[in-house]
Design a protein around this motif. Structure first.
Motif: not given
Lengths: 285, 277
Positions: A35, A39, A41, A182, A198, A281
């Motif tokens: 992500g 996002a 995570k 990422h 996302n 994504f």
């Protein structure tokens, strides 16, 4: 099942960091969480590790371990005025884990740290700190390991070594490893399964190779005399240098193209997929 | 697990340079008091007590070890608790800053036991530091200035023989442990709320200054004037009144202990309730 997160949500004030995320991890596999920054995570990992209480949802652990999960969030943290051995001993003792010198030295060796280093860890490189962080996470034999952005700040050699170590821990020790990044390339190399996150939502999950393949729209193909190929002309392409072209071709068709080029006696020396980040994504229909 | 956590907190405390700086700082304050007394003290005392010397007989030098211990004891007003607050708040703020608190809580460690261990070690360390101040003050003062009668001005001039002075000074150090623990645990509780090192230091110093100001403040309400925390922090001074108010000292120490317990309860509860990270 080693760990399962079901319908996890978390908000910070009016900002929603995580929206109904669910995941499941099995022994012996590396799971990537991919992500962009922000996002969700780290929030997801903090909830799994019990540092944050989710607004909704629950986390189920394999209860056969004293310590179900070991982990590093954001960056490894230890007492920088202590040596690696002293840090390991301190973390071992506070949780009642084996803290004999032999056991702790074995752990340092397992993550590739020299047992002879007695200086404070503030002198360590980022790669060594990541390794020590993993050694601390491995204390008390957890069933799963959670590593949040472990490649950040590492040089290419450090990334390679960490990738090898993570794979080894999953395969040889049977750990479930959850690793966030990422960086597509790193996550592609290290993980078996992939979750794409996302805007706080897990939008895709599946085998890493498959998800990555679905996101390839073109390849960078390099070969001597590539410009004379007749076959290449039937594909949309653009030359980036004398021998290298960006060719729009799906992962299903690349094999046919490579074979065709070989038939024209054009021998490829590199064929690199270009992953379309926007496609990766993009939510699956 | 609690024993291991207590060991770990002690180990970390004494492995940090900050702790040893604090010990050295306390020692330096004592040495400065002694040097100042050596070069200037006797002149000042001679001026102050010139008339009295004509009317009374004093055993030994007036600038003696007991007076110096009393002067060092007075560092419990500000300097000493300030140093304690800096060290003790660091038990938590450095862990927040370096993210080690998160690293510890990633291990199977009880959040409640972890913070309880910090409060216990903060208390024990404070008591140990008061003992260090006491022992070093007695040793240095008697070594360089000898024995003698103690003259103290507290509302009125009080004179104590050497033996009585020594007993009163020891008792004052013991009673002084209560406000020192109170200030130490206050800084730890402030750290629970603020997390940041600098903010905690500023608020702790402010708290100490306000406490000292409020000590002299008349609340016009007898209960507040008697039992408000700031009014209890000078209990150790009562040992230098001519008649020691033993009951009042015991009650003050007991009430201060209740304040300490309440502070610890608030700090521990808040820490447990808050998310880490």
């Amino acid at each position: 099942m080693i760990i399962e997160g079901i319908d996890l949500s978390k908000s910070y004030g009016k900002t929603t960091a995580l929206k109904g995320a669910s995941l499941r991890c099995e022994r012996g596999k590396v799971y990537g969480i991919l992500g962009v920054n922000g996002a969700g995570k780290t929030t997801l990992f903090k909830i799994l590790l019990g540092l944050l209480t989710p607004d909704t949802g629950k986390v189920i652990y394999d209860q056969s371990h004293v310590k179900p999960l070991g982990g590093i969030i954001e960056k490894p943290a230890f007492y920088d005025y202590l040596s690696a051995g002293e840090n390991l001993k301190l973390f071992a003792r506070i949780q009642g884990a084996a803290s004999s010198e032999g056991h702790l030295d074995g752990l340092l060796e397992q993550v590739g740290l020299p047992v002879t280093r007695k200086d404070p860890v503030r002198n360590f490189s980022m790669g060594m700190k990541q390794r020590l962080g993993i050694a601390i996470a491995l204390l008390n034999d957890p069933g799963a390991l959670i590593l949040d952005e472990p490649f950040s700040g590492l040089d290419p050699r450090g990334i390679k070594e960490l990738t090898v170590l993570v794979r080894k821990l999953a395969v040889e020790k049977g750990l479930a490893v959850l690793i966030s990044s990422h960086m597509v390339e790193q996550i592609q190399q290290v993980s078996d399964e992939l979750y794409v996150i996302n805007d706080g939502e897990i939008i895709k999950s599946g085998k890493t190779a498959q998800l990555i393949e679905e996101s390839i729209r073109s390849y960078r193909i390099c070969a001597p005399h590539l410009e004379i190929s007749a076959l290449l002309k039937s594909y949309q392409h653009e030359f980036r240098s004398e021998d290298c072209a960006e060719v729009v071709v799906s992962s299903q068709e690349i094999g046919k193209l490579v074979e065709g080029l070989a038939g024209e006696r054009i021998f490829i020396h590199s064929c690199i997929p270009n992953i379309d980040i926007n496609l990766l994504f993009e939510r699956r229909v | 697990m609690m024993r291991s956590l207590l060991w770990a907190e002690t180990y970390k405390l004494f492995k940090q340079e900050r702790t040893w700086y604090a010990v050295v700082a306390i020692f330096i304050i004592e040495v400065i008091v002694l040097i100042g007394a050596y070069y200037q003290g006797s002149n000042i005392i001679d001026i102050l007590l010139d008339n009295l010397k004509e009317s009374f007989y004093f055993e030994g030098e007036l600038l003696n070890g007991n007076l110096l211990i009393y002067l060092i004891l007075n560092s419990m007003w500000f300097n000493f608790p300030l140093i304690l607050m800096i060290v003790i708040s660091g038990l938590l703020t450095t862990e927040y800053k370096d993210n080690t608190l998160q690293a510890i809580l990633l291990q199977p460690v009880s959040k409640r036991k972890l913070i309880q261990a910090k409060y216990i070690i903060a208390t024990l360390f404070t008591v140990a530091m008061v003992l260090f101040l006491c022992v070093s003050a007695f040793a240095l003062s008697y070594l360089f200035f000898g024995f003698g009668d103690l003259v103290v001005y507290l509302d009125e001039l009080n004179f104590f023989t050497h033996q009585e002075a020594r007993n009163r000074l020891i008792s004052a150090f013991i009673a002084g442990m209560f406000p020192m623990v109170f200030y130490s645990l206050s800084s730890l509780t402030i750290a629970v709320f603020l997390k940041d090192t600098l903010k905690t230091w500023i608020v702790s110093v402010l708290f100490l200054i306000i406490s000292n100001v409020l000590l002299k403040f008349d609340f016009k309400v007898s209960v507040l004037n008697r039992f408000f925390f700031a009014k209890l922090n000078d209990t150790w001074q009562y040992f230098f009144l001519y008649e020691i108010p033993h009951l009042k000292i015991w009650v003050n120490c007991l009430v201060l202990s209740l304040y300490i317990a309440a502070l610890s309860f608030i700090g521990i509860r808040t820490f447990i309730k808050n998310d880490i990270g």
